[in-house]
Design an enzyme around this catalytic site. Sequence first.
Site, mmCIF file in Angstrom:
data_model
loop_
_atom_site.group_PDB
_atom_site.id
_atom_site.type_symbol
_atom_site.label_atom_id
_atom_site.label_comp_id
_atom_site.label_asym_id
_atom_site.label_seq_id
_atom_site.Cartn_x
_atom_site.Cartn_y
_atom_site.Cartn_z
ATOM 1 C CE LYS A 218 -2.086 -4.381 3.524
ATOM 2 N NZ LYS A 218 -2.253 -5.481 2.557
ATOM 3 C CE1 TYR B 56 -4.194 -1.870 5.347
ATOM 4 C CE2 TYR B 56 -3.385 0.308 4.721
ATOM 5 C CZ TYR B 56 -3.814 -0.958 4.362
ATOM 6 O OH TYR B 56 -3.872 -1.317 3.048
ATOM 7 C CD GLU C 218 -2.683 5.380 4.001
ATOM 8 O OE1 GLU C 218 -2.126 5.816 5.029
ATOM 9 O OE2 GLU C 218 -3.484 6.036 3.335
ATOM 10 C CB THR D 151 -0.917 0.020 1.238
ATOM 11 O OG1 THR D 151 -1.552 1.301 1.361
ATOM 12 C CG2 THR D 151 -0.118 -0.235 2.512
#
Length: 657
Positions: A162, A158, A136, A134
């Site tokens: 990841k 999150y 992010e 991701t």
Amino acid sequence: MAGKVALITGITGQDGSYLTEFLLSKGYIVHGIIRRSSSFNTGRIDHIYRDRHDTGVKLFLHYGDLCDATNLITIIANVKPDEIYNLGAMSHVKVSFDMPEYTADCDGVGVLRMLDAIRACGLEKTCRFYQASTSELYGKVQEVPQSETTPFYPRSPYAVAKQYAFWILVNYREAYGMHLTNGILFNHESPRRGATFVTRKITIAVSRISQGLDKCLYLGNIDSKRDWGHARDYVKGMWMMLQYDTADDYVLATGKTYTVREFVEKAFAHVGTTIKWVGERGTVDEKGVDASDESRVLVQIDPRYFRPTEVDLLLGDPTKAKKVLGWEAEMSFEELVKDMMTADLAMVKGEAIDPEAAKTIERACRVPGSSWGNFISCTGRMYKMLGYVPRSMKNPRFHNINIDGVGVLRMLDAIRACGLEKTCRFYQASTSELYGKVQEVPQSETTPFYPRSPYAVAKQYAFWILVNYREAYGMHLTNGILFNHESPRRGATFVTRKITIAVSRISQGLDKCLYLGNIDSKRDWGHARDYVKGMWMMLQYDTADDYVLATGKTYTVREFVEKAFAHVGTTIKWVGERGTVDEKGVDASDESRVLVQIDPRYFRPTEVDLLLGDPTKAKKVLGWEAEMSFEELVKDMMTADLAMVKSEAIDPDAPRP
């Protein structure tokens, strides 16, 4: 020739449904893992699912969960996939702050379980694996645009989970030669996006407002910028990554960025409404009103939707994917908004079904090809296909992340649960192993990490979850990145103590030879007594930060061996081809006496060749520096272990009566 077999986790999600359509069009047999739920959640794939009793069925669903290693091994053993697409995750950033431990278990450790399941089933040389990473990861962006070489700075539980997944995959790829690929996908949306994600929240709300069903849309930070593309384009990119013979990591993005504010404006424009922004820009007092009737407030800012730590700008650089794979995004931002608005308007008007809508048992039983009763349940199968307990179920890799990674998260949440977040100061023992495949020499607090072991990947998770909590909740949390620090109290399985014990025993005629792995790896060695003082000094400083503690000097294992033997009056001479398993260390006064041999069993799957720390920041800010020299350290350890071997002292590792 039979088609390839693919296994998809998260098959009922946005990406999973588009990828399933794509792979079926390529002639694949597709297996999907779906979590057990009391309501049906297969709405996005109902249009392509067929009853398994029909002929020519190519899509099969299995109950499973990324948090259940037994289940994953059973499914992979039965399916024997050529390709695995791991799209399953707890993927809502805001919710990850409320469920950080589950997010770590599913999004981080779940990937480790999948990789070990592949190995346990003997498929590591044949099965290709795609991991849904991701954008992010970039969080507090270190450069614009962001590419595969941009350092990560995750800003949510999150993203930290990841990041663990990203690096454990890289670690397994390098250690075991597996075909494993990270796809760092920037925001990709569609009419199938979950209704809690901001883009779909906007298009549903605007559609409902246009039909008089709602009055106002409530949002958080409308000035955050994102690189938005269409999911259909991106799942093609996932597939292209696994067709390339060399596994690697790729950014998929459009290379263009837009604000949430612009998305809102485009969505309202689709229904003929122009938004005018009034009130102080960038504050909770700003509102979006109908430009033709300013008394009609259509958009308001609700601070409950702000993230504890915001990610302001994400803009991807897809150059590598275009050059190597030939991939590029096809649908424009305007076309994306139009596609989503068209679909959600039809849904609101009752002309189409919400792909997320729960299906009743009656509908499921009635509609041919529905998912009712057609799953293969793996509960209680207990390795029927394997006949043994696989390595992964008793593997210390899981201990690493559970203790060294998620254990830190539990500590931080415990501090908050006890209401001590403003008074309790917390030191986290980080490690120079974070640097692994070193990106610069020497290594400082700003050097990018490249962990090369499950231990280091777990420690990286701990490092970043601590930074995340520090920034999100204002807690006094400090990471100490300590380079190798030894002493007579070091465990006997660590290389320095292994050397000093063995040399002491050899000098007393109790052993004949010392067996080692890579004797040319270089380490920055100091004394533990100096380093614990540094830990304390970090917590006395009123501003929490991260510090490297090191001597700023590096020595090889070979040099440590030479110093240790010199302490007992023996000079080591190296014979045989240098750097190979044929090299030996012999007594220079009697070359027939072999004292050191290389044993390849002690080589790491992925080696860390050079660690050299830069303690400048700790010296400047804290006034800390290492006091004991390398020579003094070896002397201290040899003196203690010689005394122990001569029974003049007790082994500090020995159990007490």
